[in-house]
Design a protein around this motif. Structure first.
Motif, PDB file in Angstrom:
ATOM      1  N   SER A 190      -4.229   2.432   5.630  1.00  0.00           N
ATOM      2  CA  SER A 190      -3.462   2.390   4.386  1.00  0.00           C
ATOM      3  C   SER A 190      -4.358   1.958   3.239  1.00  0.00           C
ATOM      4  N   SER A 191      -3.929   2.292   2.034  1.00  0.00           N
ATOM      5  CA  SER A 191      -4.701   1.897   0.855  1.00  0.00           C
ATOM      6  C   SER A 191      -3.776   1.840  -0.356  1.00  0.00           C
ATOM      7  N   THR A 192      -4.269   1.222  -1.413  1.00  0.00           N
ATOM      8  CA  THR A 192      -3.614   1.345  -2.695  1.00  0.00           C
ATOM      9  C   THR A 192      -3.894   2.751  -3.211  1.00  0.00           C
ATOM     10  N   ASP A 244     -10.369   4.051  -3.657  1.00  0.00           N
ATOM     11  CA  ASP A 244      -9.621   3.046  -2.900  1.00  0.00           C
ATOM     12  C   ASP A 244     -10.121   2.936  -1.468  1.00  0.00           C
ATOM     13  N   HIS A 281       0.846  -1.195   0.000  1.00  0.00           N
ATOM     14  CA  HIS A 281       0.000   0.000   0.000  1.00  0.00           C
ATOM     15  C   HIS A 281       0.881   1.244   0.000  1.00  0.00           C
ATOM     16  N   GLN A 296      -9.750   2.396   2.404  1.00  0.00           N
ATOM     17  CA  GLN A 296      -8.745   2.543   3.449  1.00  0.00           C
ATOM     18  C   GLN A 296      -8.980   1.468   4.508  1.00  0.00           C
TER      19      GLN A 296
END
Lengths: 114, 116
Positions: free
Chosen positions: B94-96, B103, B29, B105
């Motif tokens: 977190s995320s892409t 996206d 991520h 989270q």
């Protein structure tokens, strides 16, 4: 700017009856909308999200939400409440133009009575 | 796979002390976010990293708060001269980064900070 209003701070339902959690948003542009759930002493978990595809969104654990642009609403429903649904629920909005940062509503605490 | 982890889970400190809170995002991520959740309220945005750089720190309340992500993975939130009003749960997500704005989270369990 974006904002979210959850119309009820507390909702009490009996097990087996429908649940309705109300959410209105304000956004200058087309937002992404989410519902997260937070069980006591646990992390936030995504229930469902709307991202400009189908306006009726199905999520986990039997929850669904309907995006209504004309009413700027994104209410969360479940046909039949279960004891395990007792938790705090957050309606959330994000904008690509705002770096995808999430703006949370104040939360709705759900109590499920046996 | 492993989710977002945060350490410590609880931190008690005295007013005026310095604290560091750590976040390990989901592997791969690139986007990482810090939020703060005060009692009875929804989380509020603090800072967002894309890779190693802080893309948006507009939510940091004042210059006592600082965050880093030197290698684009682990992040540390640093609070200097802590005040009782800093007591809250600090959440990391977190995320892409698809660039689409959609996206998801993923949140860690949080660090509960108590300033005495």
């Amino acid at each position: 700017a974006q904002s979210v209003t959850q119309l009820d701070s507390h909702v009490s339902v009996s097990e087996g009856t429908p649940v309705l959690l109300r959410c209105n948003y304000s956004s200058s542009y087309s937002p992404s909308l989410f519902w997260y759930v937070q069980h006591p002493n646990k992390g936030l978990q995504l229930l469902l999200k709307y991202t400009s595809a189908a306006t009726l969104v199905k999520g986990i654990n039997g929850f669904e939400a309907e995006f209504k642009k004309s009413e700027t609403s994104f209410h969360l429903t479940k046909p039949s409440a279960h004891m395990s649904d007792a938790a705090e629920y957050f309606c959330v909005v994000s904008l690509l133009a705002a770096g995808n940062k999430l703006t949370f509503g104040g939360g709705t605490r759900v109590l499920v009575k046996p | 796979g492993a989710g977002v982890s945060q350490t410590p889970s609880n931190k008690v400190t005295e007013k005026g002390k310095y604290v560091e809170l750590r976040c390990d995002p989901i592997s791969g991520h690139t986007a990482l976010y810090w939020y703060r959740q005060s009692l009875g309220q929804g989380p509020e945005f603090l800072i967002y990293f894309q890779g190693t750089g802080a893309a948006d720190d507009s939510g940091l309340p004042n210059d006592r708060f600082f965050a880093v992500r030197p290698e684009g993975s682990v992040s540390t939130l640093k609070i200097q001269r802590t005040e009782r009003g800093d007591s809250a749960v600090y959440l990391c997500a977190s995320s892409t980064h698809s660039g689409s704005g959609t996206d998801t989270q993923y949140f860690g369990p949080g660090t509960r900070l108590t300033v005495l």
